[in-house]
Design a protein around this motif. Sequence first.
Motif, PDB file in Angstrom:
ATOM      1  N   THR A 110       0.837  -1.206   0.000  1.00  0.00           N
ATOM      2  CA  THR A 110       0.000   0.000   0.000  1.00  0.00           C
ATOM      3  C   THR A 110       0.866   1.248   0.000  1.00  0.00           C
ATOM      4  O   THR A 110       0.630   2.190  -0.761  1.00  0.00           O
ATOM      5  N   HIS A 111       1.875   1.247   0.854  1.00  0.00           N
ATOM      6  CA  HIS A 111       2.784   2.390   0.917  1.00  0.00           C
ATOM      7  C   HIS A 111       3.532   2.570  -0.396  1.00  0.00           C
ATOM      8  O   HIS A 111       3.589   3.677  -0.955  1.00  0.00           O
ATOM      9  N   ASN A 112       4.091   1.489  -0.911  1.00  0.00           N
ATOM     10  CA  ASN A 112       4.891   1.581  -2.135  1.00  0.00           C
ATOM     11  C   ASN A 112       4.051   1.995  -3.330  1.00  0.00           C
ATOM     12  O   ASN A 112       4.520   2.732  -4.209  1.00  0.00           O
ATOM     13  N   ALA A 113       2.792   1.530  -3.381  1.00  0.00           N
ATOM     14  CA  ALA A 113       1.901   1.916  -4.478  1.00  0.00           C
ATOM     15  C   ALA A 113       1.655   3.424  -4.466  1.00  0.00           C
ATOM     16  O   ALA A 113       1.517   4.051  -5.531  1.00  0.00           O
ATOM     17  N   GLU A 114       1.607   4.021  -3.282  1.00  0.00           N
ATOM     18  CA  GLU A 114       1.427   5.466  -3.181  1.00  0.00           C
ATOM     19  C   GLU A 114       2.644   6.207  -3.734  1.00  0.00           C
ATOM     20  O   GLU A 114       2.503   7.244  -4.398  1.00  0.00           O
ATOM     21  N   ILE A 115       3.838   5.668  -3.492  1.00  0.00           N
ATOM     22  CA  ILE A 115       5.058   6.270  -4.036  1.00  0.00           C
ATOM     23  C   ILE A 115       5.069   6.148  -5.557  1.00  0.00           C
ATOM     24  O   ILE A 115       5.401   7.103  -6.272  1.00  0.00           O
ATOM     25  N   VAL A 116       4.681   4.983  -6.053  1.00  0.00           N
ATOM     26  CA  VAL A 116       4.615   4.770  -7.501  1.00  0.00           C
ATOM     27  C   VAL A 116       3.672   5.786  -8.142  1.00  0.00           C
ATOM     28  O   VAL A 116       4.007   6.436  -9.150  1.00  0.00           O
ATOM     29  N   GLU A 117       2.494   5.942  -7.562  1.00  0.00           N
ATOM     30  CA  GLU A 117       1.500   6.861  -8.113  1.00  0.00           C
ATOM     31  C   GLU A 117       2.008   8.300  -8.081  1.00  0.00           C
ATOM     32  O   GLU A 117       1.835   9.052  -9.048  1.00  0.00           O
ATOM     33  N   ALA A 118       2.659   8.679  -6.975  1.00  0.00           N
ATOM     34  CA  ALA A 118       3.166  10.040  -6.851  1.00  0.00           C
ATOM     35  C   ALA A 118       4.240  10.327  -7.893  1.00  0.00           C
ATOM     36  O   ALA A 118       4.268  11.413  -8.495  1.00  0.00           O
ATOM     37  N   VAL A 186      10.387  11.861  -3.668  1.00  0.00           N
ATOM     38  CA  VAL A 186       8.956  11.851  -3.359  1.00  0.00           C
ATOM     39  C   VAL A 186       8.706  11.393  -1.924  1.00  0.00           C
ATOM     40  O   VAL A 186       7.816  11.901  -1.243  1.00  0.00           O
ATOM     41  N   ALA A 187       9.495  10.429  -1.458  1.00  0.00           N
ATOM     42  CA  ALA A 187       9.328   9.906  -0.100  1.00  0.00           C
ATOM     43  C   ALA A 187       9.977  10.790   0.955  1.00  0.00           C
ATOM     44  O   ALA A 187       9.904  10.485   2.152  1.00  0.00           O
ATOM     45  N   ASP A 188      10.630  11.881   0.507  1.00  0.00           N
ATOM     46  CA  ASP A 188      11.325  12.793   1.411  1.00  0.00           C
ATOM     47  C   ASP A 188      12.356  12.036   2.246  1.00  0.00           C
ATOM     48  O   ASP A 188      12.415  12.154   3.469  1.00  0.00           O
ATOM     49  N   ALA A 189      13.132  11.217   1.557  1.00  0.00           N
ATOM     50  CA  ALA A 189      14.152  10.400   2.212  1.00  0.00           C
ATOM     51  C   ALA A 189      15.486  10.598   1.500  1.00  0.00           C
ATOM     52  O   ALA A 189      15.545  11.074   0.367  1.00  0.00           O
ATOM     53  N   SER A 190      16.559  10.232   2.178  1.00  0.00           N
ATOM     54  CA  SER A 190      17.900  10.352   1.613  1.00  0.00           C
ATOM     55  C   SER A 190      18.319   9.035   0.982  1.00  0.00           C
ATOM     56  O   SER A 190      17.950   7.952   1.465  1.00  0.00           O
ATOM     57  N   LEU A 191      19.089   9.123  -0.086  1.00  0.00           N
ATOM     58  CA  LEU A 191      19.665   7.913  -0.657  1.00  0.00           C
ATOM     59  C   LEU A 191      20.553   7.226   0.373  1.00  0.00           C
ATOM     60  O   LEU A 191      21.235   7.900   1.145  1.00  0.00           O
ATOM     61  N   PRO A 192      20.549   5.897   0.403  1.00  0.00           N
ATOM     62  CA  PRO A 192      21.400   5.197   1.372  1.00  0.00           C
ATOM     63  C   PRO A 192      22.874   5.449   1.086  1.00  0.00           C
ATOM     64  O   PRO A 192      23.263   5.645  -0.071  1.00  0.00           O
TER      65      PRO A 192
END
Length: 202
Positions: A110-118, A186-192
């Motif tokens: 569910t979470h990942n699908a939201e990222i895909v859509e965004a 989109v996820a407001d996260a940093s690359l690892p």
Amino acid sequence: MADIDSHDNGQSSEELPEAVVDEAERLTRLARRATDDDETALYRRERDRLLEEYGFAPRFREDDDTLVCYPSEWIEDGTAQIDRIEETGRASEIPLSGPGDPDRYDEVETHNAEIVEAVAEEYGPIHGANVRAFADFMGNHYVKQVERATADEISEFRGEYFPRNAWPSDEQRDRIAQSLAYVFEVADASLPPGTQLSRESK
């Protein structure tokens, strides 16, 4: 996949390669999540054929929800014969409960699908398709949110899963690095740490 000394007659003195164990787990989880009986059977047949190539057979241990891949020569009438087991380390045990259980998968998907859509809405269908492939990889193989991927997982996706399983177009291949960058944006996260992504045009 790692090399196997022999596949002749379904026999081998080796353990299963890690990549085969991972694929057997992925197919088993897909079979468990499938809502159609034919789809469930398809995933199981694919898993069983894969294991058979290496001289192994799957068995499900209900008491601790574990898939066990036994060498085929240990099995008779669907049951492992204890007196035939000479190298116990050859069997592979795959827990199916815990962090990778179906309930956790649904939450992650569910979470990942939201990222895909965004990503698709903001940057277009090519990047959306790439991120969908990445979401499938992270969900099926690691049951993780896309922005929690490690540098090694991103490298595995780009080098192995994406070209072999996503059937990408030339345009998708050209833009995959940028697509992955958009995931974290989109996820407001940093690359690892340790991730190297080149930048292509949109």
